[in-house]
Motif scaffolding. Sequence first.
Motif, PDB file in Angstrom:
ATOM      1  N   GLY A 190       0.804  -1.209   0.000  1.00 53.98           N
ATOM      2  CA  GLY A 190       0.000   0.000   0.000  1.00 53.98           C
ATOM      3  C   GLY A 190       0.841   1.265   0.000  1.00 53.98           C
ATOM      4  O   GLY A 190       2.059   1.233   0.149  1.00 53.98           O
ATOM      5  N   ILE A 191       0.150   2.384  -0.163  1.00 54.43           N
ATOM      6  CA  ILE A 191       0.778   3.708  -0.188  1.00 54.43           C
ATOM      7  C   ILE A 191       0.022   4.605   0.775  1.00 54.43           C
ATOM      8  O   ILE A 191      -1.215   4.604   0.790  1.00 54.43           O
ATOM      9  CB  ILE A 191       0.716   4.331  -1.602  1.00 54.43           C
ATOM     10  CG1 ILE A 191       1.445   3.467  -2.623  1.00 54.43           C
ATOM     11  CG2 ILE A 191       1.280   5.751  -1.597  1.00 54.43           C
ATOM     12  CD1 ILE A 191       1.190   3.886  -4.069  1.00 54.43           C
ATOM     13  N   GLU A 192       0.764   5.363   1.572  1.00 56.49           N
ATOM     14  CA  GLU A 192       0.146   6.380   2.418  1.00 56.49           C
ATOM     15  C   GLU A 192       0.753   7.736   2.086  1.00 56.49           C
ATOM     16  O   GLU A 192       1.973   7.906   2.135  1.00 56.49           O
ATOM     17  CB  GLU A 192       0.351   6.079   3.898  1.00 56.49           C
ATOM     18  CG  GLU A 192      -0.259   7.144   4.798  1.00 56.49           C
ATOM     19  CD  GLU A 192      -0.093   6.851   6.276  1.00 56.49           C
ATOM     20  OE1 GLU A 192      -1.113   6.862   6.987  1.00 56.49           O
ATOM     21  OE2 GLU A 192       1.037   6.602   6.727  1.00 56.49           O
TER      22      GLU A 192
ATOM     23  N   ASN B 288       5.309  -1.343 -11.583  1.00 51.41           N
ATOM     24  CA  ASN B 288       4.547  -0.901 -10.413  1.00 51.41           C
ATOM     25  C   ASN B 288       3.074  -0.664 -10.722  1.00 51.41           C
ATOM     26  O   ASN B 288       2.241  -0.673  -9.812  1.00 51.41           O
ATOM     27  CB  ASN B 288       5.150   0.391  -9.854  1.00 51.41           C
ATOM     28  CG  ASN B 288       6.456   0.170  -9.136  1.00 51.41           C
ATOM     29  OD1 ASN B 288       6.642  -0.844  -8.461  1.00 51.41           O
ATOM     30  ND2 ASN B 288       7.378   1.120  -9.274  1.00 51.41           N
ATOM     31  N   LYS B 289       2.754  -0.449 -11.975  1.00 51.20           N
ATOM     32  CA  LYS B 289       1.373  -0.139 -12.332  1.00 51.20           C
ATOM     33  C   LYS B 289       0.467  -1.352 -12.095  1.00 51.20           C
ATOM     34  O   LYS B 289       0.849  -2.493 -12.345  1.00 51.20           O
ATOM     35  CB  LYS B 289       1.286   0.303 -13.789  1.00 51.20           C
ATOM     36  CG  LYS B 289       1.970   1.642 -14.052  1.00 51.20           C
ATOM     37  CD  LYS B 289       1.832   2.071 -15.507  1.00 51.20           C
ATOM     38  CE  LYS B 289       2.476   3.427 -15.757  1.00 51.20           C
ATOM     39  NZ  LYS B 289       2.366   3.854 -17.167  1.00 51.20           N
ATOM     40  N   ASN B 290      -0.725  -1.079 -11.592  1.00 51.15           N
ATOM     41  CA  ASN B 290      -1.725  -2.134 -11.354  1.00 51.15           C
ATOM     42  C   ASN B 290      -1.254  -3.197 -10.366  1.00 51.15           C
ATOM     43  O   ASN B 290      -1.613  -4.370 -10.492  1.00 51.15           O
ATOM     44  CB  ASN B 290      -2.118  -2.809 -12.677  1.00 51.15           C
ATOM     45  CG  ASN B 290      -2.626  -1.831 -13.707  1.00 51.15           C
ATOM     46  OD1 ASN B 290      -3.607  -1.123 -13.481  1.00 51.15           O
ATOM     47  ND2 ASN B 290      -1.945  -1.765 -14.845  1.00 51.15           N
ATOM     48  N   THR B 291      -0.462  -2.794  -9.376  1.00 52.71           N
ATOM     49  CA  THR B 291       0.061  -3.786  -8.429  1.00 52.71           C
ATOM     50  C   THR B 291      -0.250  -3.471  -6.969  1.00 52.71           C
ATOM     51  O   THR B 291      -0.165  -4.365  -6.127  1.00 52.71           O
ATOM     52  CB  THR B 291       1.590  -3.922  -8.562  1.00 52.71           C
ATOM     53  OG1 THR B 291       2.219  -2.689  -8.206  1.00 52.71           O
ATOM     54  CG2 THR B 291       1.997  -4.322  -9.976  1.00 52.71           C
ATOM     55  N   PHE B 292      -0.617  -2.239  -6.644  1.00 43.56           N
ATOM     56  CA  PHE B 292      -0.832  -1.884  -5.244  1.00 43.56           C
ATOM     57  C   PHE B 292      -2.246  -2.262  -4.807  1.00 43.56           C
ATOM     58  O   PHE B 292      -3.208  -2.128  -5.561  1.00 43.56           O
ATOM     59  CB  PHE B 292      -0.582  -0.395  -5.024  1.00 43.56           C
ATOM     60  CG  PHE B 292       0.877  -0.051  -4.974  1.00 43.56           C
ATOM     61  CD1 PHE B 292       1.536   0.057  -3.757  1.00 43.56           C
ATOM     62  CD2 PHE B 292       1.600   0.141  -6.142  1.00 43.56           C
ATOM     63  CE1 PHE B 292       2.890   0.373  -3.704  1.00 43.56           C
ATOM     64  CE2 PHE B 292       2.950   0.451  -6.105  1.00 43.56           C
ATOM     65  CZ  PHE B 292       3.595   0.568  -4.879  1.00 43.56           C
ATOM     66  N   ASP B 293      -2.347  -2.730  -3.579  1.00 40.82           N
ATOM     67  CA  ASP B 293      -3.629  -3.184  -3.050  1.00 40.82           C
ATOM     68  C   ASP B 293      -4.473  -2.044  -2.492  1.00 40.82           C
ATOM     69  O   ASP B 293      -5.702  -2.103  -2.541  1.00 40.82           O
ATOM     70  CB  ASP B 293      -3.403  -4.213  -1.936  1.00 40.82           C
ATOM     71  CG  ASP B 293      -2.662  -5.439  -2.437  1.00 40.82           C
ATOM     72  OD1 ASP B 293      -3.169  -6.090  -3.362  1.00 40.82           O
ATOM     73  OD2 ASP B 293      -1.577  -5.738  -1.901  1.00 40.82           O
ATOM     74  N   PHE B 294      -3.824  -1.034  -1.924  1.00 42.13           N
ATOM     75  CA  PHE B 294      -4.579   0.074  -1.336  1.00 42.13           C
ATOM     76  C   PHE B 294      -3.715   1.321  -1.257  1.00 42.13           C
ATOM     77  O   PHE B 294      -2.489   1.277  -1.378  1.00 42.13           O
ATOM     78  CB  PHE B 294      -5.086  -0.296   0.068  1.00 42.13           C
ATOM     79  CG  PHE B 294      -4.020  -0.341   1.128  1.00 42.13           C
ATOM     80  CD1 PHE B 294      -3.774   0.765   1.943  1.00 42.13           C
ATOM     81  CD2 PHE B 294      -3.264  -1.486   1.336  1.00 42.13           C
ATOM     82  CE1 PHE B 294      -2.798   0.731   2.930  1.00 42.13           C
ATOM     83  CE2 PHE B 294      -2.276  -1.534   2.311  1.00 42.13           C
ATOM     84  CZ  PHE B 294      -2.041  -0.419   3.109  1.00 42.13           C
ATOM     85  N   ALA B 295      -4.389   2.441  -1.048  1.00 37.79           N
ATOM     86  CA  ALA B 295      -3.714   3.715  -0.818  1.00 37.79           C
ATOM     87  C   ALA B 295      -4.571   4.556   0.111  1.00 37.79           C
ATOM     88  O   ALA B 295      -5.798   4.380   0.177  1.00 37.79           O
ATOM     89  CB  ALA B 295      -3.461   4.450  -2.130  1.00 37.79           C
ATOM     90  N   PHE B 296      -3.924   5.462   0.825  1.00 36.14           N
ATOM     91  CA  PHE B 296      -4.613   6.365   1.747  1.00 36.14           C
ATOM     92  C   PHE B 296      -4.061   7.765   1.544  1.00 36.14           C
ATOM     93  O   PHE B 296      -2.842   7.968   1.602  1.00 36.14           O
ATOM     94  CB  PHE B 296      -4.392   5.906   3.188  1.00 36.14           C
ATOM     95  CG  PHE B 296      -5.003   6.810   4.237  1.00 36.14           C
ATOM     96  CD1 PHE B 296      -6.335   7.182   4.175  1.00 36.14           C
ATOM     97  CD2 PHE B 296      -4.240   7.266   5.301  1.00 36.14           C
ATOM     98  CE1 PHE B 296      -6.902   8.002   5.149  1.00 36.14           C
ATOM     99  CE2 PHE B 296      -4.791   8.081   6.292  1.00 36.14           C
ATOM    100  CZ  PHE B 296      -6.121   8.443   6.217  1.00 36.14           C
ATOM    101  N   ILE B 297      -4.939   8.714   1.268  1.00 36.30           N
ATOM    102  CA  ILE B 297      -4.537  10.113   1.100  1.00 36.30           C
ATOM    103  C   ILE B 297      -4.975  10.924   2.311  1.00 36.30           C
ATOM    104  O   ILE B 297      -6.164  11.013   2.623  1.00 36.30           O
ATOM    105  CB  ILE B 297      -5.166  10.744  -0.163  1.00 36.30           C
ATOM    106  CG1 ILE B 297      -4.746  10.003  -1.426  1.00 36.30           C
ATOM    107  CG2 ILE B 297      -4.763  12.211  -0.259  1.00 36.30           C
ATOM    108  CD1 ILE B 297      -5.387  10.569  -2.688  1.00 36.30           C
ATOM    109  N   ASP B 298      -4.000  11.509   2.989  1.00 37.09           N
ATOM    110  CA  ASP B 298      -4.291  12.423   4.098  1.00 37.09           C
ATOM    111  C   ASP B 298      -3.182  13.478   4.136  1.00 37.09           C
ATOM    112  O   ASP B 298      -2.595  13.744   5.184  1.00 37.09           O
ATOM    113  CB  ASP B 298      -4.369  11.666   5.420  1.00 37.09           C
ATOM    114  CG  ASP B 298      -4.828  12.553   6.573  1.00 37.09           C
ATOM    115  OD1 ASP B 298      -5.396  13.624   6.294  1.00 37.09           O
ATOM    116  OD2 ASP B 298      -4.619  12.171   7.737  1.00 37.09           O
ATOM    117  N   ALA B 299      -2.894  14.044   2.985  1.00 35.27           N
ATOM    118  CA  ALA B 299      -1.788  14.994   2.857  1.00 35.27           C
ATOM    119  C   ALA B 299      -2.335  16.381   2.520  1.00 35.27           C
ATOM    120  O   ALA B 299      -3.483  16.694   2.840  1.00 35.27           O
ATOM    121  CB  ALA B 299      -0.812  14.503   1.787  1.00 35.27           C
TER     122      ALA B 299
END
Length: 248
Positions: free
Chosen positions: A89-91, A159-170
């Motif tokens: 994931g990405i935060e 990397n494209k189409n590989t992440f399960d989730f992301a969270f934006i709080d920036a």
Amino acid sequence: MEDLNKDKSAHKNTVSKDMVMKKYGEAPHENREEVQDFVNLRMNKVSSLKLRLRQETHEKFLRPSVMLTGVDQCEHMKFIVKLANAKKGIELGVFTGYSALSFAEALPEDGLLIAIDVSKEWTDIGMKYWKEAGVDHKIQLRLEGGIIVLDELLADENNKNTFDFAFIDADKNNYPNYYDRIIQLLRSGGFLMIDNTIWNGKIADEEQRTNDQETAHIWQIVDLAMNDERVEVHTIYLSDGLTIVKKK
């Protein structure tokens, strides 16, 4: 420049007050803070370590501490990440690392969270607690701007189409700039969680959506998702608003 407040989409609905189902009647219960504390501490399993992180944040960064994501919201997002069997994931927006710690708790031992922020002072707090919790090996901290890191990830086709989730709080003004970049990185079935989409109630105020820059950009990312055929989307009135976008 595009009119960020223009309701051009098919999703705009007009309803009367009488059509809205009211769960708690005309007014919220008066002991809301007491109930919130009970929910956080008695109806969720939150470790003493995580509570210490929150306490240290409040003590060291009194005014910025409002940026801490709510306890119940973090437990909700952690639950979703675990249900999805997410591994990567990405935060965007780490602050003192409370939400990152929650995500890392949900990830398997070989999981990865790319946590992006620009403040070493804030993230140094989180790193201490990540290590104490034994999840620091799951978190890759990037002290750079969000767009820089996302573009770097997109530059590698693997990397494209590989992440399960992301969270934006920036930074709210960059919310729309993050959206398509993240959608490209998510796999089919992956999901994006967008924080603060109620924005202290400003999002429902047409004047704020028009004249307040941060409110306008928050509304723009929601509008982008609502009009994006690649995704499914819904918003819940949790904490300061959480919009969840699932890639088809």
